[in-house]
Design a protein around this motif. Structure first.
Motif, PDB file in Angstrom:
ATOM      1  N   ARG A   1       0.890  -1.306  -0.064  1.00 27.81           N
ATOM      2  CA  ARG A   1       0.103  -0.001   0.060  1.00 27.81           C
ATOM      3  C   ARG A   1       0.869   1.087  -0.110  1.00 27.81           C
ATOM      4  O   ARG A   1       0.520   2.165  -0.546  1.00 27.81           O
ATOM      5  CB  ARG A   1      -0.958   0.166   1.290  1.00 27.81           C
ATOM      6  N   LEU A   2       2.069   0.962   0.666  1.00 25.08           N
ATOM      7  CA  LEU A   2       3.050   2.262   0.748  1.00 25.08           C
ATOM      8  C   LEU A   2       3.375   2.632  -0.833  1.00 25.08           C
ATOM      9  O   LEU A   2       4.124   3.794  -0.846  1.00 25.08           O
ATOM     10  CB  LEU A   2       4.179   2.157   1.564  1.00 25.08           C
ATOM     11  N   ALA A   3       3.188   1.740  -1.568  1.00 23.78           N
ATOM     12  CA  ALA A   3       3.880   2.045  -3.029  1.00 23.78           C
ATOM     13  C   ALA A   3       2.843   2.596  -3.998  1.00 23.78           C
ATOM     14  O   ALA A   3       3.153   2.705  -5.070  1.00 23.78           O
ATOM     15  CB  ALA A   3       4.523   0.672  -3.548  1.00 23.78           C
ATOM     16  N   VAL A   4       1.584   2.655  -3.414  1.00 26.91           N
ATOM     17  CA  VAL A   4       0.453   3.109  -4.458  1.00 26.91           C
ATOM     18  C   VAL A   4       0.501   4.848  -4.478  1.00 26.91           C
ATOM     19  O   VAL A   4       0.683   5.405  -3.554  1.00 26.91           O
ATOM     20  CB  VAL A   4      -0.782   2.919  -3.773  1.00 26.91           C
ATOM     21  N   LYS A   5       0.198   5.192  -5.642  1.00 23.14           N
ATOM     22  CA  LYS A   5       0.332   6.680  -5.890  1.00 23.14           C
ATOM     23  C   LYS A   5      -1.051   7.282  -5.575  1.00 23.14           C
ATOM     24  O   LYS A   5      -2.116   6.833  -5.975  1.00 23.14           O
ATOM     25  CB  LYS A   5       0.518   7.023  -7.439  1.00 23.14           C
ATOM     26  N   THR A   6      -1.003   8.209  -4.487  1.00 20.91           N
ATOM     27  CA  THR A   6      -2.295   8.832  -4.196  1.00 20.91           C
ATOM     28  C   THR A   6      -2.074  10.259  -3.792  1.00 20.91           C
ATOM     29  O   THR A   6      -0.794  10.630  -4.103  1.00 20.91           O
ATOM     30  CB  THR A   6      -2.597   8.221  -2.680  1.00 20.91           C
ATOM     31  N   THR A   7      -2.756  11.171  -3.487  1.00 18.10           N
ATOM     32  CA  THR A   7      -2.962  12.215  -3.297  1.00 18.10           C
ATOM     33  C   THR A   7      -1.909  12.835  -2.053  1.00 18.10           C
ATOM     34  O   THR A   7      -0.928  13.653  -2.381  1.00 18.10           O
ATOM     35  CB  THR A   7      -3.966  13.024  -3.088  1.00 18.10           C
ATOM     36  N   SER A   8      -1.803  11.893  -1.128  1.00 10.13           N
ATOM     37  CA  SER A   8      -0.855  12.113  -0.120  1.00 10.13           C
ATOM     38  C   SER A   8       0.574  11.514  -0.316  1.00 10.13           C
ATOM     39  O   SER A   8       1.515  11.828   0.299  1.00 10.13           O
ATOM     40  CB  SER A   8      -1.448  11.289   1.076  1.00 10.13           C
TER      41      SER A   8
ATOM     42  N   SER B   1      -0.682   2.307  -9.456  1.00 13.49           N
ATOM     43  CA  SER B   1      -2.051   3.011  -9.083  1.00 13.49           C
ATOM     44  C   SER B   1      -2.833   1.938  -8.261  1.00 13.49           C
ATOM     45  O   SER B   1      -2.643   0.762  -8.093  1.00 13.49           O
ATOM     46  CB  SER B   1      -2.719   3.098 -10.330  1.00 13.49           C
ATOM     47  N   PRO B   2      -3.973   2.695  -7.458  1.00 13.38           N
ATOM     48  CA  PRO B   2      -4.950   1.811  -6.850  1.00 13.38           C
ATOM     49  C   PRO B   2      -5.358   0.410  -7.499  1.00 13.38           C
ATOM     50  O   PRO B   2      -5.683  -0.658  -7.054  1.00 13.38           O
ATOM     51  CB  PRO B   2      -5.881   2.544  -6.461  1.00 13.38           C
ATOM     52  N   GLU B   3      -5.608   0.788  -8.745  1.00  6.50           N
ATOM     53  CA  GLU B   3      -5.986  -0.632  -9.802  1.00  6.50           C
ATOM     54  C   GLU B   3      -5.316  -1.544  -9.691  1.00  6.50           C
ATOM     55  O   GLU B   3      -5.457  -2.754 -10.069  1.00  6.50           O
ATOM     56  CB  GLU B   3      -6.574   0.125 -11.315  1.00  6.50           C
ATOM     57  N   GLU B   4      -3.721  -1.036 -10.191  1.00  7.65           N
ATOM     58  CA  GLU B   4      -2.747  -2.054 -10.207  1.00  7.65           C
ATOM     59  C   GLU B   4      -2.623  -2.992  -8.788  1.00  7.65           C
ATOM     60  O   GLU B   4      -2.427  -4.154  -8.865  1.00  7.65           O
ATOM     61  CB  GLU B   4      -1.656  -1.357 -10.683  1.00  7.65           C
ATOM     62  N   PHE B   5      -2.803  -2.003  -7.733  1.00  6.49           N
ATOM     63  CA  PHE B   5      -2.753  -2.775  -6.454  1.00  6.49           C
ATOM     64  C   PHE B   5      -3.890  -3.831  -6.450  1.00  6.49           C
ATOM     65  O   PHE B   5      -3.357  -5.001  -5.786  1.00  6.49           O
ATOM     66  CB  PHE B   5      -2.934  -1.743  -5.299  1.00  6.49           C
ATOM     67  N   LYS B   6      -5.075  -3.593  -6.684  1.00  4.73           N
ATOM     68  CA  LYS B   6      -6.133  -4.654  -6.760  1.00  4.73           C
ATOM     69  C   LYS B   6      -5.744  -5.675  -7.612  1.00  4.73           C
ATOM     70  O   LYS B   6      -5.910  -6.908  -7.523  1.00  4.73           O
ATOM     71  CB  LYS B   6      -7.453  -4.181  -7.228  1.00  4.73           C
ATOM     72  N   GLN B   7      -5.006  -5.545  -8.875  1.00  8.15           N
ATOM     73  CA  GLN B   7      -4.487  -6.768  -9.899  1.00  8.15           C
ATOM     74  C   GLN B   7      -3.732  -7.440  -9.233  1.00  8.15           C
ATOM     75  O   GLN B   7      -3.534  -8.814  -9.319  1.00  8.15           O
ATOM     76  CB  GLN B   7      -4.063  -6.210 -11.122  1.00  8.15           C
ATOM     77  N   ILE B   8      -2.724  -6.892  -8.354  1.00 15.09           N
ATOM     78  CA  ILE B   8      -1.647  -7.584  -7.594  1.00 15.09           C
ATOM     79  C   ILE B   8      -2.160  -8.481  -6.469  1.00 15.09           C
ATOM     80  O   ILE B   8      -1.774  -9.503  -6.431  1.00 15.09           O
ATOM     81  CB  ILE B   8      -0.498  -6.582  -7.117  1.00 15.09           C
ATOM     82  N   THR B   9      -2.880  -7.826  -5.554  1.00 11.79           N
ATOM     83  CA  THR B   9      -3.271  -8.151  -4.472  1.00 11.79           C
ATOM     84  C   THR B   9      -4.740  -9.284  -4.272  1.00 11.79           C
ATOM     85  O   THR B   9      -4.979  -9.625  -3.459  1.00 11.79           O
ATOM     86  CB  THR B   9      -3.291  -7.443  -3.296  1.00 11.79           C
ATOM     87  N   ASN B  10      -5.295  -8.643  -5.357  1.00 11.72           N
ATOM     88  CA  ASN B  10      -6.881  -9.153  -5.184  1.00 11.72           C
ATOM     89  C   ASN B  10      -7.728  -8.678  -4.246  1.00 11.72           C
ATOM     90  O   ASN B  10      -8.602  -9.113  -3.558  1.00 11.72           O
ATOM     91  CB  ASN B  10      -7.341 -10.735  -5.352  1.00 11.72           C
TER      92      ASN B  10
END
Length: 45
Positions: free
Chosen positions: A19-26, A33-42
């Motif tokens: 989650r620390l590698a996900v690009k967000t406003t903070s 991206s959050p979408e790629e996070f979902k692809q990787i981790t389900n």
């Protein structure tokens, strides 16, 4: 994203740490991206 897929599949990184590698406003310097996070981790980001 290929590196993060490999790192997660080999258990070098947990979903919580990934989650620390996900690009967000903070975290504008994230690498996936959050979408790629979902692809990787389900899991939803």
């Amino acid at each position: 994203m290929a590196f993060w897929e490999l790192a997660f599949s080999m258990k070098w990184v947990t979903a919580d740490k990934l989650r620390l590698a996900v690009k967000t406003t903070s975290n504008p310097f994230g690498e996936i991206s959050p979408e790629e996070f979902k692809q990787i981790t389900n899991q939803d980001f």
